[in-house]
Design an enzyme around this catalytic site. Structure first.
Site, PDB file in Angstrom:
ATOM      1  N   LYS A  48      43.368   1.901  27.717  1.00  0.00           N
ATOM      2  CA  LYS A  48      44.601   2.727  27.572  1.00  0.00           C
ATOM      3  C   LYS A  48      45.840   1.727  27.577  1.00  0.00           C
ATOM      4  O   LYS A  48      45.869   0.989  28.467  1.00  0.00           O
ATOM      5  CB  LYS A  48      44.218   3.532  29.022  1.00  0.00           C
ATOM      6  CG  LYS A  48      45.132   4.604  28.930  1.00  0.00           C
ATOM      7  CD  LYS A  48      44.979   5.670  30.171  1.00  0.00           C
ATOM      8  CE  LYS A  48      45.753   6.855  30.011  1.00  0.00           C
ATOM      9  NZ  LYS A  48      45.250   7.811  31.182  1.00  0.00           N
ATOM     10  N   GLU A  67      37.292  21.018  38.857  1.00  0.00           N
ATOM     11  CA  GLU A  67      38.021  21.875  39.746  1.00  0.00           C
ATOM     12  C   GLU A  67      37.008  22.796  40.626  1.00  0.00           C
ATOM     13  O   GLU A  67      37.138  23.139  41.783  1.00  0.00           O
ATOM     14  CB  GLU A  67      38.922  22.722  39.136  1.00  0.00           C
ATOM     15  CG  GLU A  67      40.189  21.767  38.570  1.00  0.00           C
ATOM     16  CD  GLU A  67      40.097  21.158  37.358  1.00  0.00           C
ATOM     17  OE1 GLU A  67      40.864  20.327  36.794  1.00  0.00           O
ATOM     18  OE2 GLU A  67      39.013  21.406  36.743  1.00  0.00           O
ATOM     19  N   ARG A  80      39.992  27.456  36.468  1.00  0.00           N
ATOM     20  CA  ARG A  80      38.654  27.314  36.093  1.00  0.00           C
ATOM     21  C   ARG A  80      37.691  27.478  37.634  1.00  0.00           C
ATOM     22  O   ARG A  80      36.581  27.210  37.525  1.00  0.00           O
ATOM     23  CB  ARG A  80      38.490  25.612  35.803  1.00  0.00           C
ATOM     24  CG  ARG A  80      39.850  25.450  34.587  1.00  0.00           C
ATOM     25  CD  ARG A  80      39.650  24.190  34.409  1.00  0.00           C
ATOM     26  NE  ARG A  80      38.418  23.715  33.562  1.00  0.00           N
ATOM     27  CZ  ARG A  80      38.605  22.710  32.741  1.00  0.00           C
ATOM     28  NH1 ARG A  80      39.196  21.797  32.737  1.00  0.00           N
ATOM     29  NH2 ARG A  80      37.466  22.459  32.044  1.00  0.00           N
TER      30      ARG A  80
END
Length: 642
Positions: free
Chosen positions: A281, A366, A394
């Site tokens: 990244k 979540e 969610r």
């Protein structure tokens, strides 16, 4: 002439040599740093997938073959290679979306930028291809962080069931989603990353076989793709293959030749295949690589040479919450924090530094986070689960059935509530106050300024027998909005100066300054207005009905969907109390909102002071029976500027 300017579609890549592809990768990284530094956006993730995206579009034939991106914030390179190279208005109104967009290109499929969904999409499309007998492939790109989500594993369970259904899963493994990826799966992938014996063996074998005429290359391909026993001995990739998924890798995600070879083998295979790619990244941009927090996952406008912000916007809502959490942690040993792979974005990084043993990062999960919070509360702690408002959608069932039903003292802190703007439809936090209205016993606070964030967070964590919610906006927090009085638990922000005022204006959360502006515009039309901030919008304050009864009209203004929101709850409370006063609710219409600045979105949906004042003026005029009152006079008033 730069190679990038010659790429108008994926097939333009076919005629480039390996050397030219590597040159193109460098040009793309230079382009991304230059473009995203001017607009802001997801920089680090896209710098990490340059070679991977090139290889994907060389091996697969998009849009016939469907290339699907989980989350989608790493799709900038995909946009460049599919003919979209004007990044001048990235994430701005009229410009490119920061995520895949069907309106932009036939090469884009999934617009939902919530993580861990791509494998379910891929499973469905692959099934449709099989039933329709289509000669096309499906390739799903998912990050190692998104693999911590339960939905990904539900999909893998179904994908593995069909041994003859072609589907390629590319795991983009950069050891981090926003922050370093945490959990058992992350540890397994780390083992794969650090077990290089198999790849070293293959590298040596390749050198030998490449020098063997005729049979060398075919033999290498066979060895590379088929020797499960050898791979089990050297690298513990068995978890995937035990599910029934062919495993290829780990592959250097910055080696175009190796990537193409692996992807081509996966494409030829007649069933589900996982291609495990190791990427970096922020690759190629030193400021990103030096950012240990999240490798420039998302940036505002920055100086391209240094990576430093162009300008500071002052204190924001998130940092106010984060600082208060540290103070609460120092005062109360029972307070713990939960994040779903977003420690820094939700402001818990300082708390984690001060109390590392009291922070739980559950990954992009979540639902699990909410249930775990219930367990923590049952164990005598008070968990604070900080999450973006749109992502709490969610975990609704868990909030309802695990936290509320069991009367657990859990505090949910919803960042980026309301219109967030530039990230588009999936990131606007416009449903939380509607969804949560139906949860029995839940208490919901909408602070209007930094002082109220601190005060209402403290009030929330003091509740031990029910879930509490504190929601606030994105970006800079404005100056304090002082109260001039109190009615019940509600703050009075403006008094009308008359015994029988015309309008009771109920201001929700960060819209308080706009509501005061509305009241000033109404005052110029001779309409007297009381402005109140309920502070806690659920349950509706008992003082609301008698206060409304003293006014001719009730107007509610909220940064949430009008359907089932605070306005609806107040209307129901007035009906239940037998108060027959006209009520007009202003909020977000029930539609998905295109990306633009927050101010532009609010203007588009009519949630501005002049728009609301104009409509309220017309409503009061009708009550008066006088239609000669010039509601349009509000048009002549210059609106406040951001």
């Amino acid at each position: 002439m730069p190679l990038l300017t010659r790429i108008t579609g994926p097939r333009d890549l076919d005629r480039l040599s390996l050397e030219e592809l590597e040159q193109l990768a460098g040009e793309i990284r230079t382009f991304l740093v230059d473009a995203v530094s001017k607009t802001g956006g997801h920089l680090g993730p896209n710098l990490g997938v340059v070679e991977l995206t090139i290889a994907l579009h060389r091996v697969f034939d998009s849009p016939k073959d469907k290339v699907l991106w989980d989350t989608g914030h790493q799709s900038y390179v995909h946009k460049l290679l599919t003919g979209r190279q004007d990044f001048s208005r990235l994430k701005m109104k009229g410009g490119l979306s920061g995520y895949p967009s069907q309106a932009e290109s036939e090469h884009d499929v999934i617009e939902n930028s919530h993580a861990s969904t791509v494998l379910g999409w891929a499973d469905g499309i692959a099934k449709a291809n099989q039933l329709r007998e289509r000669d096309s492939r499906v390739v799903a790109v998912i990050g190692d962080g998104a693999l911590t989500g339960g939905m990904a594993w539900e999909a893998l369970n179904n994908i593995a069931e069909a041994k003859d259904r072609p589907l390629v899963i590319v795991v983009n493994d950069n050891e981090r989603s926003y922050a370093p990826t945490i959990g058992g799966l992350a540890n397994h992938l780390a083992t794969l990353r650090t077990t290089d014996g198999y790849e070293r063996f293959l590298a040596r074998t390749k050198d030998i076989l490449d020098r063997t005429p005729v049979v060398g290359r075919p033999l290498y391909e066979t060895l590379h793709g088929a020797k499960k026993g050898l791979k089990d001995f050297i690298a513990p990739q068995g978890m995937f293959e035990d599910l029934g998924l062919k495993y290829v890798g780990p592959i250097d995600g910055h080696d175009i030749e190796a990537l193409e070879s692996a992807l081509a083998r996966a494409k030829r295979f007649g069933g589900p295949v996982i291609v495990h790619c190791l990427t970096e990244k922020g690759r190629g941009y030193q400021p990103a690589l030096q950012d240990e927090a999240d490798r420039f996952h998302a940036v505002g406008k920055i100086h391209p040479d240094t990576g430093l912000p162009i300008a500071s916007s002052g204190a924001d809502w998130t940092s106010v919450f984060g600082e208060e959490m540290v103070r609460l942690g120092e005062e109360r040993e029972d307070i713990v924090a939960i994040t779903a792979a977003m420690l820094q974005p939700v402001g818990l990084d300082k708390f984690a530094k001060r109390f590392p043993e009291r922070v739980y990062d559950v990954g992009i999960a979540e639902q699990h986070g909410a249930v775990s919070a219930a367990g923590l509360a049952h164990g005598g702690l008070h968990p604070v689960f900080a999450v973006y408002a749109t992502f709490l959608n969610r975990a609704f069932d868990q909030v309802l059935m695990d936290v509320a039903l069991h009367r657990c003292g859990v505090t949910f802190v919803l960042d980026r509530a309301g219109v967030t703007g530039t990230d588009g439809a999936s990131h606007n936090g416009m449903w939380d106050m509607s969804l949560l209205q139906v949860v029995p016993g839940l208490r919901l606070a909408a602070p209007r300024d930094a002082d109220q964030v601190r005060a209402q967070l403290r009030e929330a964590v003091a509740v031990e027998d029910a879930p509490t919610v504190v929601r606030f906006s994105k970006g800079a927090v404005g100056p304090a909005v002082p109260a001039v009085g109190r009615v019940g638990g509600m703050d009075v922000l403006r008094e009308p100066g008359t015994e029988r005022p015309d309008v009771l204006l109920v201001s929700v959360g960060a819209l308080a300054p706009m509501c005061l502006e509305i009241a000033a515009l109404l005052d110029r039309q001779g309409i007297s207005t009381t402005v109140v901030d309920p502070r806690w919008v659920k349950p509706v304050d008992e003082a609301m009905a008698p206060l409304a009864e003293r006014h001719r009209v009730v107007v509610t203004v909220e940064d949430n969907s009008r359907v089932g929101g605070v306005g609806s709850a107040i209307a129901q409370a007035l009906r239940d109390a037998g108060v027959d006063v006209p009520l007009r609710d202003f909020g977000i219409p029930p539609r998905f909102l295109d990306h633009a600045s927050r101010a532009e979105v609010l203007a588009e949906i009519g949630l501005t002071a002049p728009d609301i004042a104009r409509q309220v003026t017309g409503l009061v005029s009708k009550l008066d029976g006088r239609f000669d009152r010039a509601a349009d006079a509000v048009d002549s008033v210059e609106p406040a500027r951001d």
